[in-house]
Design a protein around this motif. Structure first.
Motif, PDB file in Angstrom:
ATOM      1  N   SER A   1      18.273  40.391  20.382  1.00 40.90           N
ATOM      2  CA  SER A   1      17.036  40.901  20.740  1.00 40.90           C
ATOM      3  C   SER A   1      16.888  41.997  19.742  1.00 40.90           C
ATOM      4  O   SER A   1      17.795  42.948  19.597  1.00 40.90           O
ATOM      5  CB  SER A   1      17.192  41.561  22.296  1.00 40.90           C
TER       6      SER A   1
ATOM      7  N   SER B   1      15.226  44.535  20.611  1.00 39.19           N
ATOM      8  CA  SER B   1      15.026  45.850  21.592  1.00 39.19           C
ATOM      9  C   SER B   1      16.428  46.743  21.515  1.00 39.19           C
ATOM     10  O   SER B   1      17.313  46.083  21.941  1.00 39.19           O
ATOM     11  CB  SER B   1      14.476  45.413  22.956  1.00 39.19           C
TER      12      SER B   1
ATOM     13  N   LEU C   1      16.833  48.988  23.954  1.00 35.59           N
ATOM     14  CA  LEU C   1      17.169  49.002  25.473  1.00 35.59           C
ATOM     15  C   LEU C   1      17.349  47.272  25.725  1.00 35.59           C
ATOM     16  O   LEU C   1      16.255  46.823  25.730  1.00 35.59           O
ATOM     17  CB  LEU C   1      16.383  49.662  26.009  1.00 35.59           C
ATOM     18  N   SER C   2      18.271  46.707  25.716  1.00 38.39           N
ATOM     19  CA  SER C   2      18.154  45.212  25.863  1.00 38.39           C
ATOM     20  C   SER C   2      19.027  44.621  26.735  1.00 38.39           C
ATOM     21  O   SER C   2      20.225  44.996  27.167  1.00 38.39           O
ATOM     22  CB  SER C   2      18.373  44.624  24.213  1.00 38.39           C
ATOM     23  N   ARG C   3      18.496  43.916  27.510  1.00 39.65           N
ATOM     24  CA  ARG C   3      19.156  43.111  28.632  1.00 39.65           C
ATOM     25  C   ARG C   3      20.079  42.224  28.041  1.00 39.65           C
ATOM     26  O   ARG C   3      21.310  41.904  28.559  1.00 39.65           O
ATOM     27  CB  ARG C   3      18.274  42.102  29.383  1.00 39.65           C
TER      28      ARG C   3
ATOM     29  N   SER D   1      21.703  42.337  25.395  1.00 34.80           N
ATOM     30  CA  SER D   1      22.888  43.294  24.675  1.00 34.80           C
ATOM     31  C   SER D   1      23.913  43.677  25.855  1.00 34.80           C
ATOM     32  O   SER D   1      24.854  43.731  25.464  1.00 34.80           O
ATOM     33  CB  SER D   1      22.419  44.451  24.138  1.00 34.80           C
TER      34      SER D   1
ATOM     35  N   PRO E   1      16.894  36.912  24.045  1.00 31.93           N
ATOM     36  CA  PRO E   1      15.790  36.711  24.863  1.00 31.93           C
ATOM     37  C   PRO E   1      14.871  35.913  24.610  1.00 31.93           C
ATOM     38  O   PRO E   1      14.874  35.371  23.212  1.00 31.93           O
ATOM     39  CB  PRO E   1      15.034  38.318  24.691  1.00 31.93           C
ATOM     40  N   VAL E   2      13.953  35.316  25.310  1.00 35.00           N
ATOM     41  CA  VAL E   2      12.837  34.488  24.882  1.00 35.00           C
ATOM     42  C   VAL E   2      11.888  35.290  24.289  1.00 35.00           C
ATOM     43  O   VAL E   2      11.334  35.960  25.055  1.00 35.00           O
ATOM     44  CB  VAL E   2      12.492  33.388  26.358  1.00 35.00           C
ATOM     45  N   TYR E   3      11.353  34.665  23.238  1.00 34.02           N
ATOM     46  CA  TYR E   3      10.039  35.307  22.822  1.00 34.02           C
ATOM     47  C   TYR E   3       9.067  34.122  22.426  1.00 34.02           C
ATOM     48  O   TYR E   3       9.133  33.236  21.747  1.00 34.02           O
ATOM     49  CB  TYR E   3      10.155  36.136  21.309  1.00 34.02           C
ATOM     50  N   LYS E   4       7.786  34.310  23.126  1.00 29.89           N
ATOM     51  CA  LYS E   4       6.871  33.153  23.004  1.00 29.89           C
ATOM     52  C   LYS E   4       7.237  31.907  23.058  1.00 29.89           C
ATOM     53  O   LYS E   4       7.316  30.951  22.218  1.00 29.89           O
ATOM     54  CB  LYS E   4       6.195  33.318  21.636  1.00 29.89           C
TER      55      LYS E   4
ATOM     56  N   THR F   1      17.627  34.842  28.145  1.00 24.34           N
ATOM     57  CA  THR F   1      17.155  35.794  29.185  1.00 24.34           C
ATOM     58  C   THR F   1      15.500  35.540  29.053  1.00 24.34           C
ATOM     59  O   THR F   1      15.007  35.935  27.754  1.00 24.34           O
ATOM     60  CB  THR F   1      17.467  37.268  29.228  1.00 24.34           C
ATOM     61  N   GLY F   2      14.835  35.510  30.097  1.00 28.52           N
ATOM     62  CA  GLY F   2      13.377  35.311  30.111  1.00 28.52           C
ATOM     63  C   GLY F   2      12.682  36.104  31.130  1.00 28.52           C
ATOM     64  O   GLY F   2      13.351  36.254  32.142  1.00 28.52           O
ATOM     65  N   GLY F   3      11.390  36.319  31.125  1.00 23.59           N
ATOM     66  CA  GLY F   3      10.747  37.076  31.908  1.00 23.59           C
ATOM     67  C   GLY F   3      10.312  35.942  33.145  1.00 23.59           C
ATOM     68  O   GLY F   3      10.018  36.425  34.368  1.00 23.59           O
TER      69      GLY F   3
ATOM     70  N   TYR G   1      20.607  30.272  31.557  1.00 22.59           N
ATOM     71  CA  TYR G   1      19.056  30.680  31.591  1.00 22.59           C
ATOM     72  C   TYR G   1      19.115  31.662  32.814  1.00 22.59           C
ATOM     73  O   TYR G   1      19.236  31.202  33.845  1.00 22.59           O
ATOM     74  CB  TYR G   1      18.109  29.739  31.511  1.00 22.59           C
TER      75      TYR G   1
ATOM     76  N   ASP H   1      14.427  38.258  34.393  1.00 18.02           N
ATOM     77  CA  ASP H   1      14.727  39.438  34.508  1.00 18.02           C
ATOM     78  C   ASP H   1      15.017  40.049  35.676  1.00 18.02           C
ATOM     79  O   ASP H   1      15.904  40.893  35.864  1.00 18.02           O
ATOM     80  CB  ASP H   1      13.687  40.407  33.671  1.00 18.02           C
TER      81      ASP H   1
ATOM     82  N   TYR I   1      20.209  46.476  34.350  1.00 15.18           N
ATOM     83  CA  TYR I   1      21.063  47.040  33.499  1.00 15.18           C
ATOM     84  C   TYR I   1      20.785  48.599  33.212  1.00 15.18           C
ATOM     85  O   TYR I   1      19.642  48.919  33.185  1.00 15.18           O
ATOM     86  CB  TYR I   1      21.095  46.175  32.354  1.00 15.18           C
TER      87      TYR I   1
END
Ligand SMILES: Cc1cc2nc3c(=O)[nH]c(=O)nc-3n(C[C@H](O)[C@H](O)[C@H](O)COP(=O)(O)O)c2cc1C
Length: 183
Positions: free
Chosen positions: A10, A12, A14-16, A18, A76-79, A108-110, A139, A142, A147
């Motif tokens: 990730s 970010s 602040l990362s889930r 991580s 994370p999943v991005y796009k 991890t994804g939204g 998978y 959120d 966290y």
């Protein structure tokens, strides 16, 4: 004792993912393994963007991957795919870097809508890098965990169980491989 590397993908701070990486790392260390974590956002951005293959930081990370018997990629999943920063690092690895290693993908994804990004996006990339043996990917969305820094609270206990069970499988496979190599 096995040598395992975790690649945390990730961008970010602040990362889930991580926090999940830290959770997996602590389980693996408790089980007596040697674990290193490569947090791609901490690698020099210019080396990643300009594909500086000779960068000492990239060389060091490459060596960690080379020496590992198993590679866990938490991202994370991005796009509907992997984040660009993860790809910039994987692009700097030699072609068959994951060959002969057990790979465990965690994403991890939204939303559940992008669950299949693991199949259509992440796994083909790992396959190009030579990954042939893998532990069933996990998978999560959120809402299944919260966290704070590196501390995780599982809202959905099934996710915790799936992660622990996948780590169990990974360690079993590593042990079996070691025994086969001794024989
Ligand atoms: C730029 C960006 C793009 C995202 N794209 C998706 C997406 O396509 N599908 C999805 O399920 N979640 C998407 N998300 C949500 C993240 O995958 C999710 O929140 C993830 O847990 C973030 O992990 P991190 O905290 O480790 O960065 C996106 C988030 C960001 C910031």
């Amino acid at each position: 004792m096995s040598n395992i590397v975790i690649i945390s993908g990730s961008p970010s701070t602040l990362s889930r993912s991580s926090a999940i990486s830290a959770f997996l790392e602590s389980i693996l260390i408790k089980e007596g393994n040697q674990v290193s974590t490569i947090t791609v956002r901490n690698l020099p951005p210019e080396d990643l963007i300009y594909a500086n293959f000779n960068s000492p930081a990239i060389q060091q990370a490459k060596l960690l991957v080379e020496q590992a018997e198993a590679v866990i990629i938490v991202s994370p999943v991005y796009k509907a795919s992997y984040p660009g920063v993860l790809k910039t690092f994987l692009d700097l690895l030699p072609e068959k870097s994951l060959e002969g290693k057990i790979v465990f993908p965690v994403a991890t994804g939204g939303t559940y809508a992008h669950l299949l990004s693991l199949e259509y996006s992440f796994k083909p990339l790992f396959s190009v890098l030579g990954a042939r043996e893998s532990v069933e990917s996990v998978y999560m969305v959120d809402s299944q965990l919260t966290y704070s820094g590196q501390e995780i609270t599982f809202v959905d206990s099934e996710i915790e169980q799936r992660l622990k069970s996948a780590i169990g499988q990974l360690l079993e496979r590593l042990q079996r491989k070691e025994l086969q190599e001794i024989r």
